[in-house]
Every structure is written in C-alpha cells, then in structure tokens.
Design a protein around this motif. Structure first.
Motif, mmCIF file in Angstrom:
data_model
loop_
_atom_site.group_PDB
_atom_site.id
_atom_site.type_symbol
_atom_site.label_atom_id
_atom_site.label_comp_id
_atom_site.label_asym_id
_atom_site.label_seq_id
_atom_site.Cartn_x
_atom_site.Cartn_y
_atom_site.Cartn_z
ATOM 1 N N PRO A 1 5.903 28.692 30.254
ATOM 2 C CA PRO A 1 4.890 29.642 30.726
ATOM 3 C C PRO A 1 3.490 29.043 30.628
ATOM 4 O O PRO A 1 3.256 28.116 29.858
ATOM 5 N N THR A 2 2.583 29.586 31.398
ATOM 6 C CA THR A 2 1.207 29.098 31.404
ATOM 7 C C THR A 2 0.316 30.009 30.567
ATOM 8 O O THR A 2 0.694 31.129 30.230
ATOM 9 N N PHE A 3 -0.871 29.518 30.273
ATOM 10 C CA PHE A 3 -1.854 30.311 29.534
ATOM 11 C C PHE A 3 -2.144 31.612 30.274
ATOM 12 O O PHE A 3 -2.239 32.670 29.667
ATOM 13 N N ALA A 4 -2.247 31.533 31.594
ATOM 14 C CA ALA A 4 -2.515 32.731 32.394
ATOM 15 C C ALA A 4 -1.408 33.770 32.230
ATOM 16 O O ALA A 4 -1.665 34.974 32.263
ATOM 17 N N VAL B 1 -5.869 40.923 26.351
ATOM 18 C CA VAL B 1 -7.227 41.470 26.365
ATOM 19 C C VAL B 1 -7.253 42.849 25.713
ATOM 20 O O VAL B 1 -8.122 43.142 24.896
ATOM 21 N N SER B 2 -6.277 43.686 26.007
ATOM 22 C CA SER B 2 -6.285 45.023 25.416
ATOM 23 C C SER B 2 -5.987 44.988 23.920
ATOM 24 O O SER B 2 -6.514 45.793 23.165
ATOM 25 N N SER C 1 -11.299 43.006 22.019
ATOM 26 C CA SER C 1 -12.491 43.595 21.402
ATOM 27 C C SER C 1 -13.048 42.734 20.272
ATOM 28 O O SER C 1 -14.233 42.804 19.970
ATOM 29 N N CYS C 2 -12.225 41.908 19.678
ATOM 30 C CA CYS C 2 -12.685 41.047 18.579
ATOM 31 C C CYS C 2 -12.708 39.562 18.932
ATOM 32 O O CYS C 2 -13.287 38.765 18.203
ATOM 33 N N HIS C 3 -12.041 39.190 20.020
ATOM 34 C CA HIS C 3 -11.886 37.765 20.326
ATOM 35 C C HIS C 3 -12.236 37.410 21.770
ATOM 36 O O HIS C 3 -11.564 36.586 22.388
ATOM 37 N N SER C 4 -13.279 38.023 22.324
ATOM 38 C CA SER C 4 -13.738 37.638 23.667
ATOM 39 C C SER C 4 -15.165 38.119 23.880
ATOM 40 O O SER C 4 -15.687 38.912 23.096
ATOM 41 N N GLY C 5 -15.766 37.630 24.957
ATOM 42 C CA GLY C 5 -17.127 38.040 25.289
ATOM 43 C C GLY C 5 -18.116 37.647 24.210
ATOM 44 O O GLY C 5 -18.128 36.520 23.745
ATOM 45 N N GLY C 6 -18.927 38.600 23.781
ATOM 46 C CA GLY C 6 -19.939 38.337 22.765
ATOM 47 C C GLY C 6 -19.394 38.375 21.350
ATOM 48 O O GLY C 6 -20.096 38.085 20.396
ATOM 49 N N THR C 7 -18.133 38.743 21.192
ATOM 50 C CA THR C 7 -17.521 38.835 19.869
ATOM 51 C C THR C 7 -16.398 37.814 19.776
ATOM 52 O O THR C 7 -15.336 37.997 20.345
ATOM 53 N N ILE C 8 -16.649 36.732 19.065
ATOM 54 C CA ILE C 8 -15.648 35.673 18.934
ATOM 55 C C ILE C 8 -15.317 35.523 17.444
ATOM 56 O O ILE C 8 -15.717 34.573 16.790
ATOM 57 N N ASN C 9 -14.609 36.485 16.907
ATOM 58 C CA ASN C 9 -14.258 36.443 15.486
ATOM 59 C C ASN C 9 -13.262 35.330 15.198
ATOM 60 O O ASN C 9 -12.365 35.061 15.983
ATOM 61 N N GLY C 10 -13.437 34.699 14.065
ATOM 62 C CA GLY C 10 -12.540 33.633 13.645
ATOM 63 C C GLY C 10 -12.610 32.402 14.523
ATOM 64 O O GLY C 10 -11.768 31.524 14.421
ATOM 65 N N SER D 1 -10.451 31.661 26.459
ATOM 66 C CA SER D 1 -10.636 30.216 26.560
ATOM 67 C C SER D 1 -9.347 29.485 26.183
ATOM 68 O O SER D 1 -8.875 29.586 25.047
ATOM 69 N N TYR D 2 -8.806 28.742 27.136
ATOM 70 C CA TYR D 2 -7.584 27.980 26.867
ATOM 71 C C TYR D 2 -7.770 27.052 25.670
ATOM 72 O O TYR D 2 -6.932 27.021 24.762
ATOM 73 N N SER D 3 -8.861 26.301 25.639
ATOM 74 C CA SER D 3 -9.043 25.328 24.553
ATOM 75 C C SER D 3 -9.171 26.018 23.194
ATOM 76 O O SER D 3 -8.679 25.510 22.189
ATOM 77 N N SER D 4 -9.808 27.172 23.161
ATOM 78 C CA SER D 4 -9.943 27.911 21.909
ATOM 79 C C SER D 4 -8.583 28.393 21.410
ATOM 80 O O SER D 4 -8.245 28.237 20.234
ATOM 81 N N VAL D 5 -7.805 28.967 22.304
ATOM 82 C CA VAL D 5 -6.483 29.467 21.924
ATOM 83 C C VAL D 5 -5.547 28.298 21.622
ATOM 84 O O VAL D 5 -4.812 28.310 20.635
#
Length: 138
Positions: free
Chosen positions: A56-59, A68-69, A73-82, A88-92
């Motif tokens: 499977p692919t990242f997508a 996303v759901s 809320s904690c790991h995207s956009g302006g909130t990048i906890n941890g 972001s593929y590279s982040s994940v």
C-alpha cells in the motif's frame, strides 16, 4: 553486536527519545500517563493483520479520511505534536522500520494500552500495519 540486537537496542533508544519529545493535545490528559504508556509501549506485542494490498502507499493510509479524523487535530497543520505531521510522508516515514511494523514507533503507539490507542481504530491500525509491512511506500 548482532544486527538483531542492534535493531532492538536502537528501537529502545528511539522509543525513549520519542517519549521525551512527544507532546500531546492539551486536553487529552495523556501527559499525566506518559510513564505507564512508555513502559507499555516497550513491553507490548503487536497484532498481526492480513493485508489485502501487499504494497500500500502512503496515500492509501488516509482513505476515507481515517488518519486525518483520528490524528489530524494534534498531528497536522499548525499543530505538529511529537514532531509527527501526518500529512508529510517523510515525517510519518521517520517513525517506521520499513517492513517491520512491530519495531515501528508509529504502529506501536497505536496498539491497545499505548499512548495513542484511545485515538485510533482497528481499521486504522490495520492500515498502518499493512503500509509499514509493505515497505512504507510513498
């Protein structure tokens, strides 16, 4: 040092490092439980899933908006906890050991009793497991 021992040692160091860098949503209350979750994370075993798609692919991880759901809320956009941005593929990808879900921080934190288990579903866990086992493809 054998490769297997080195990988195990590296994962423990990575898990410890990740636990110190991780922050949680302000209202989650997880900060009060960090140490028990870390112990659980280090001691837990993984669940094995049957994967319909061998690579499977990242997508594909976000089919039907599951990631996303559950995590957005904690790991995207302006909130990048941890330090993990789920968009972001590279982040994940940096949280995985390609081909080995049981040694991947991303998968292990989702397992029952671990720090992110309250925010996930079995279907999402399976998608993450299969993506990692299939090679963590972009």
């Amino acid at each position: 040092m054998k490769k297997k021992d080195f990988v195990r040692y590296a994962m423990i160091v990575l898990l410890l490092f990740q636990s110190f860098l991780s922050t949680n949503c302000e209202n989650s209350g997880a900060d009060q439980k960090r140490d028990p979750h870390l112990f659980s994370l280090l001691a837990s075993s993984s669940v094995t899933y049957v994967c319909a798609d061998p690579q499977p692919t990242f997508a594909s991880l976000n089919q039907q908006g599951a990631i996303v759901s559950s995590c957005g809320s904690c790991h995207s956009g302006g909130t990048i906890n941890g330090g993990v941005d789920i968009t972001s593929y590279s982040s994940v990808r940096s949280q995985t050991v390609s081909g080995n879900a049981s040694m991947s921080v991303l998968y292990r934190v989702l397992l029952p009793g671990n720090i992110m288990s309250a925010y996930t579903t079995s279907a999402l866990n399976q998608a993450v497991y299969c993506w990692i086992q299939g090679g963590s493809n972009p």
